[in-house]
Write a protein that holds these residues in place. Structure first.
Motif, PDB file in Angstrom:
ATOM      1  N   PRO A  41       0.820  -1.217   0.000  1.00 50.93           N
ATOM      2  CA  PRO A  41       0.000   0.000   0.000  1.00 50.93           C
ATOM      3  C   PRO A  41       0.854   1.269   0.000  1.00 50.93           C
ATOM      4  CG  PRO A  41       0.132  -0.884   2.207  1.00 50.93           C
ATOM      5  CD  PRO A  41       0.868  -1.860   1.324  1.00 50.93           C
ATOM      6  N   SER A  42       0.285   2.323  -0.538  1.00 47.52           N
ATOM      7  CA  SER A  42       0.878   3.650  -0.421  1.00 47.52           C
ATOM      8  C   SER A  42       0.050   4.466   0.557  1.00 47.52           C
ATOM      9  CB  SER A  42       0.897   4.357  -1.782  1.00 47.52           C
ATOM     10  OG  SER A  42       1.768   3.670  -2.666  1.00 47.52           O
ATOM     11  N   GLY A  43       0.683   5.469   1.136  1.00 46.79           N
ATOM     12  CA  GLY A  43      -0.054   6.303   2.074  1.00 46.79           C
ATOM     13  C   GLY A  43       0.801   7.428   2.607  1.00 46.79           C
ATOM     14  N   GLN A  44       0.182   8.211   3.478  1.00 47.43           N
ATOM     15  CA  GLN A  44       0.921   9.310   4.122  1.00 47.43           C
ATOM     16  C   GLN A  44       1.811   8.751   5.212  1.00 47.43           C
ATOM     17  OE1 GLN A  44      -0.463  12.926   5.728  1.00 47.43           O
ATOM     18  NE2 GLN A  44      -2.035  13.239   4.161  1.00 47.43           N
ATOM     19  N   ARG A  45       3.035   9.231   5.211  1.00 50.24           N
ATOM     20  CA  ARG A  45       3.941   8.882   6.310  1.00 50.24           C
ATOM     21  C   ARG A  45       4.824  10.072   6.584  1.00 50.24           C
ATOM     22  NH1 ARG A  45       7.682   4.932   2.539  1.00 50.24           N
ATOM     23  NH2 ARG A  45       9.166   6.561   2.043  1.00 50.24           N
ATOM     24  N   LYS A  46       5.276  10.170   7.799  1.00 48.21           N
ATOM     25  CA  LYS A  46       6.112  11.315   8.166  1.00 48.21           C
ATOM     26  C   LYS A  46       7.224  10.843   9.095  1.00 48.21           C
ATOM     27  CE  LYS A  46       6.146  15.698  10.606  1.00 48.21           C
ATOM     28  NZ  LYS A  46       7.134  15.128  11.549  1.00 48.21           N
ATOM     29  N   PRO A  47       8.431  10.673   8.550  1.00 43.52           N
ATOM     30  CA  PRO A  47       9.550  10.333   9.434  1.00 43.52           C
ATOM     31  C   PRO A  47       9.734  11.452  10.464  1.00 43.52           C
ATOM     32  CG  PRO A  47      10.160  10.102   7.110  1.00 43.52           C
ATOM     33  CD  PRO A  47       8.837  10.800   7.156  1.00 43.52           C
ATOM     34  N   PRO A  48      10.146  11.129  11.682  1.00 48.00           N
ATOM     35  CA  PRO A  48      10.253  12.134  12.741  1.00 48.00           C
ATOM     36  C   PRO A  48      11.108  13.335  12.327  1.00 48.00           C
ATOM     37  CG  PRO A  48      10.600   9.937  13.632  1.00 48.00           C
ATOM     38  CD  PRO A  48      10.487   9.774  12.150  1.00 48.00           C
ATOM     39  N   SER A  49      12.105  13.103  11.496  1.00 48.61           N
ATOM     40  CA  SER A  49      13.018  14.201  11.126  1.00 48.61           C
ATOM     41  C   SER A  49      12.460  15.076  10.000  1.00 48.61           C
ATOM     42  CB  SER A  49      14.361  13.613  10.686  1.00 48.61           C
ATOM     43  OG  SER A  49      14.143  12.671   9.645  1.00 48.61           O
ATOM     44  N   ALA A  50      11.407  14.604   9.322  1.00 43.30           N
ATOM     45  CA  ALA A  50      10.896  15.355   8.162  1.00 43.30           C
ATOM     46  C   ALA A  50      10.011  16.511   8.617  1.00 43.30           C
ATOM     47  CB  ALA A  50      10.105  14.423   7.257  1.00 43.30           C
ATOM     48  N   ALA A  51      10.019  17.587   7.805  1.00 46.85           N
ATOM     49  CA  ALA A  51       9.214  18.765   8.148  1.00 46.85           C
ATOM     50  C   ALA A  51       7.738  18.528   7.849  1.00 46.85           C
ATOM     51  CB  ALA A  51       9.728  19.982   7.381  1.00 46.85           C
ATOM     52  N   LYS A  52       7.454  17.739   6.807  1.00 49.42           N
ATOM     53  CA  LYS A  52       6.055  17.483   6.464  1.00 49.42           C
ATOM     54  C   LYS A  52       5.920  16.057   5.925  1.00 49.42           C
ATOM     55  CE  LYS A  52       6.230  19.588   1.800  1.00 49.42           C
ATOM     56  NZ  LYS A  52       5.799  18.506   0.946  1.00 49.42           N
TER      57      LYS A  52
ATOM     58  N   PHE B 125       3.560  11.245   0.490  1.00 47.35           N
ATOM     59  CA  PHE B 125       2.694  10.135   0.072  1.00 47.35           C
ATOM     60  C   PHE B 125       3.554   9.179  -0.733  1.00 47.35           C
ATOM     61  CE2 PHE B 125      -0.258   7.813  -2.591  1.00 47.35           C
ATOM     62  CZ  PHE B 125      -1.302   7.536  -1.712  1.00 47.35           C
ATOM     63  N   ALA B 126       3.712   7.952  -0.261  1.00 46.31           N
ATOM     64  CA  ALA B 126       4.635   7.010  -0.904  1.00 46.31           C
ATOM     65  C   ALA B 126       4.287   5.590  -0.487  1.00 46.31           C
ATOM     66  CB  ALA B 126       6.067   7.338  -0.482  1.00 46.31           C
ATOM     67  N   PRO B 127       4.807   4.593  -1.240  1.00 43.72           N
ATOM     68  CA  PRO B 127       4.612   3.203  -0.797  1.00 43.72           C
ATOM     69  C   PRO B 127       5.198   3.003   0.600  1.00 43.72           C
ATOM     70  CG  PRO B 127       5.460   3.254  -3.051  1.00 43.72           C
ATOM     71  CD  PRO B 127       5.542   4.667  -2.527  1.00 43.72           C
ATOM     72  N   THR B 128       4.524   2.198   1.396  1.00 44.10           N
ATOM     73  CA  THR B 128       5.024   1.953   2.747  1.00 44.10           C
ATOM     74  C   THR B 128       6.416   1.335   2.708  1.00 44.10           C
ATOM     75  OG1 THR B 128       4.674   0.793   4.823  1.00 44.10           O
ATOM     76  CG2 THR B 128       3.838  -0.294   2.860  1.00 44.10           C
ATOM     77  N   ALA B 129       7.267   1.788   3.621  1.00 40.43           N
ATOM     78  CA  ALA B 129       8.601   1.191   3.764  1.00 40.43           C
ATOM     79  C   ALA B 129       8.657   0.292   5.002  1.00 40.43           C
ATOM     80  CB  ALA B 129       9.650   2.301   3.873  1.00 40.43           C
ATOM     81  N   MET B 130       7.517   0.160   5.689  1.00 45.66           N
ATOM     82  CA  MET B 130       7.487  -0.638   6.929  1.00 45.66           C
ATOM     83  C   MET B 130       6.291  -1.587   6.902  1.00 45.66           C
ATOM     84  SD  MET B 130       8.463   2.391   9.658  1.00 45.66           S
ATOM     85  CE  MET B 130       8.839   1.362  11.064  1.00 45.66           C
ATOM     86  N   LEU B 131       6.280  -2.470   5.879  1.00 41.48           N
ATOM     87  CA  LEU B 131       5.160  -3.406   5.732  1.00 41.48           C
ATOM     88  C   LEU B 131       5.360  -4.595   6.670  1.00 41.48           C
ATOM     89  CD1 LEU B 131       2.545  -4.148   4.342  1.00 41.48           C
ATOM     90  CD2 LEU B 131       3.867  -4.997   2.396  1.00 41.48           C
ATOM     91  N   ASP B 132       4.350  -4.846   7.478  1.00 40.04           N
ATOM     92  CA  ASP B 132       4.469  -5.815   8.574  1.00 40.04           C
ATOM     93  C   ASP B 132       3.305  -6.808   8.511  1.00 40.04           C
ATOM     94  OD1 ASP B 132       5.301  -7.050  10.917  1.00 40.04           O
ATOM     95  OD2 ASP B 132       5.159  -5.250  12.173  1.00 40.04           O
ATOM     96  N   ILE B 133       3.431  -7.829   9.345  1.00 45.01           N
ATOM     97  CA  ILE B 133       2.366  -8.811   9.528  1.00 45.01           C
ATOM     98  C   ILE B 133       1.825  -8.691  10.950  1.00 45.01           C
ATOM     99  CG2 ILE B 133       3.411 -10.463   7.954  1.00 45.01           C
ATOM    100  CD1 ILE B 133       4.184 -11.940  10.750  1.00 45.01           C
ATOM    101  N   GLU B 134       0.655  -9.264  11.194  1.00 45.45           N
ATOM    102  CA  GLU B 134       0.218  -9.505  12.564  1.00 45.45           C
ATOM    103  C   GLU B 134      -0.393 -10.900  12.614  1.00 45.45           C
ATOM    104  OE1 GLU B 134      -2.109  -6.158  14.037  1.00 45.45           O
ATOM    105  OE2 GLU B 134      -0.233  -5.088  14.506  1.00 45.45           O
ATOM    106  N   LEU B 135       0.222 -11.757  13.386  1.00 40.57           N
ATOM    107  CA  LEU B 135      -0.239 -13.137  13.573  1.00 40.57           C
ATOM    108  C   LEU B 135      -1.423 -13.123  14.534  1.00 40.57           C
ATOM    109  CD1 LEU B 135       0.027 -16.281  13.675  1.00 40.57           C
ATOM    110  CD2 LEU B 135       1.736 -15.930  15.458  1.00 40.57           C
ATOM    111  N   GLU B 136      -2.603 -13.530  14.044  1.00 38.87           N
ATOM    112  CA  GLU B 136      -3.790 -13.498  14.885  1.00 38.87           C
ATOM    113  C   GLU B 136      -4.655 -14.729  14.599  1.00 38.87           C
ATOM    114  OE1 GLU B 136      -5.870  -9.764  14.865  1.00 38.87           O
ATOM    115  OE2 GLU B 136      -4.056  -8.594  14.475  1.00 38.87           O
TER     116      GLU B 136
END
Ligand code: CA
Length: 430
Positions: free
Chosen positions: A184-195, A198-209
């Motif tokens: 997926p793409s979406g809004q993300r804001k690294p802590p160091s960024a000013a604003k 919108f980009a593909p996620t760089a932290m795609l994870d799973i959740e085992l449920e």
């Protein structure tokens, strides 16, 4: 001995061959929806590496224990909506037909048309899923996420031990085992960024449920009481709540998860019924403080389900290397139980209908190898996972395939399993 106990008897054998440690012996009899080329989706029951075509068996007059339209439907909604007793009667009949020394009617019928090799079919979502709720019921997971997301404060928020915390997710993007997952793409804001960007996620994870499907629903304004909640639960499946951590981190305050989770949720195709899980039902962990009265007095309904997460990268596939197990844990430690979750979700009178999906929340144990998400397993990327071929992973890359597995094993019972919930990551839309 009750009927449910008879169908769980570990001495039962099917006349259909079942591998000694297979997921689908005659004690399991999970229900799903399958189709063959040129035929409509229909109800099936998994037995060994075959599927009994329940619709065809009903049309042949072999399963006349409940209304035929329930058995000939393209989803399990009607059958599950008829309630637990109907499920039990059907289970008794299927067990008798498939049991060595049982009713020979199926064996004497033209079984080739009724018993289909599982390898040659397409599996579909088992139900038309109405609402989807995701809880947050593992105390180890909630504590880990608290430490990662709010490092300067108490990891467990003050309400956690009082309320089975959850949120309403997106049922339209629940998909079945094997469905490709588009990054997926979406809004993300690294802590160091000013604003934000919108980009593909760089932290795609799973959740085992794990997740449960509701059978009979309730009436609006009429809560499901905790003592009776299991009569409203049809069965359980594996759930992978795919999560984009960078999108989630930027959007989740103050109203909770939204687009960081709504893009895809994978479930396993076979619904393992509570009757099949009965030998593995046990008391959950002690709850301290004692829960409020409407959550007290729940039947024992934690289930001893062993769980594993496997990862295979595209390079591993090219090298013909097997998937690598990155986590092993158990459902038995979950703090809030299935009955408490359903009682809580309807405690305000909210309507629950047949085919609602309630997922448990990420299942983590106390030790690093037992965590149910990559953000925990790699401690937000600080400790990459080392794979046998020398590759490393923090979050998922395109081409990675994740497989969830679950099974129940204990002395005095026949091992049963859930099959798999797989998904492979494909690149983001341009
Ligand atoms: Ca989740």
């Amino acid at each position: 001995m009750t009927a449910a106990n008879l169908t769980n008897d570990p001495r039962l054998e099917s006349w259909i061959p079942v591998a000694p440690n297979g997921d689908f012996p005659i004690q399991n009899l999970p229900l799903g929806i399958f189709s063959r080329a040129g035929s409509a989706p229909r109800i099936g029951v998994a037995i060994g590496d075959r599927i009994l075509d329940v619709r065809a068996a009903a049309e042949a007059g072999l399963v006349d224990v409940c209304d035929r339209p329930l058995l000939c439907a393209p989803t399990l909604n009607g059958l599950f909506g008829a309630g637990r007793q109907t499920q039990r009667i059907l289970r008794d009949r299927l067990s008798a037909l498939l049991r060595a020394g049982g009713d020979s009617a199926l064996r004497e019928a033209r079984t080739d048309a009724l018993l289909v090799p599982a390898g040659g079919v397409t599996m579909h979502l088992p139900l038309d899923i109405g609402d989807y709720v995701d809880f947050y019921s593992s105390i180890e997971h909630a504590t880990n996420l608290g430490k990662l997301l709010r490092p300067d404060s108490e990891p467990l928020l003050p309400n956690w031990r009082w309320i089975p915390i959850g949120y309403h997710g997106r049922s339209a993007t629940v998909v079945v085992d094997g469905t490709p997952i588009v990054r997926p793409s979406g809004q993300r804001k690294p802590p160091s960024a000013a604003k934000p960007e919108f980009a593909p996620t760089a932290m795609l994870d799973i959740e085992l449920e794990m997740g449960f499907f509701t059978g009979r629903g309730n009436q609006p304004g009429r809560p499901i009481r905790v003592a009776h909640a299991l009569e409203h639960v049809a069965g359980l499946v594996l759930v992978n709540d795919w999560s984009a951590r960078d999108i989630q981190a930027w959007e989740y305050q103050p109203l909770g998860p939204f687009l960081g989770k709504s893009f895809a949720t994978t479930i396993s195709p076979w619904v393992v019924t509570l009757d099949a899980l009965e030998p593995f039902r046990l008391e959950g962990p002690r709850q301290e403080p004692p829960p409020l009265e409407y959550l007290s007095g729940a039947p024992a309904c934690t289930y001893a389900i062993d769980l594993a997460v496997e990862l295979q990268t595209s390079q591993m596939r090219a090298e013909k290397a097997a998937a690598f197990e990155i986590s092993r844990t158990t459902f038995a430690r979950m703090y809030w139980s299935v009955a408490q979750q359903l009682a809580h979700a309807t405690s305000n009178g909210a309507l629950t209908r047949t085919g609602d999906l309630f997922a448990s929340g990420t299942i983590s144990g106390p030790d690093p190898g037992t965590y149910g998400s990559l953000i925990e397993l790699t401690w937000r990327g600080e400790r990459p996972i080392e794979l046998p071929n020398g590759e490393t992973r923090t979050f998922l890359q395109d081409g990675d395939e994740v497989t969830l597995r679950g099974w129940c094993e204990r002395r005095g019972a026949r091992r049963i399993g859930f099959g798999a919930a797989r998904g492979r990551i494909v690149p983001a839309e341009a």
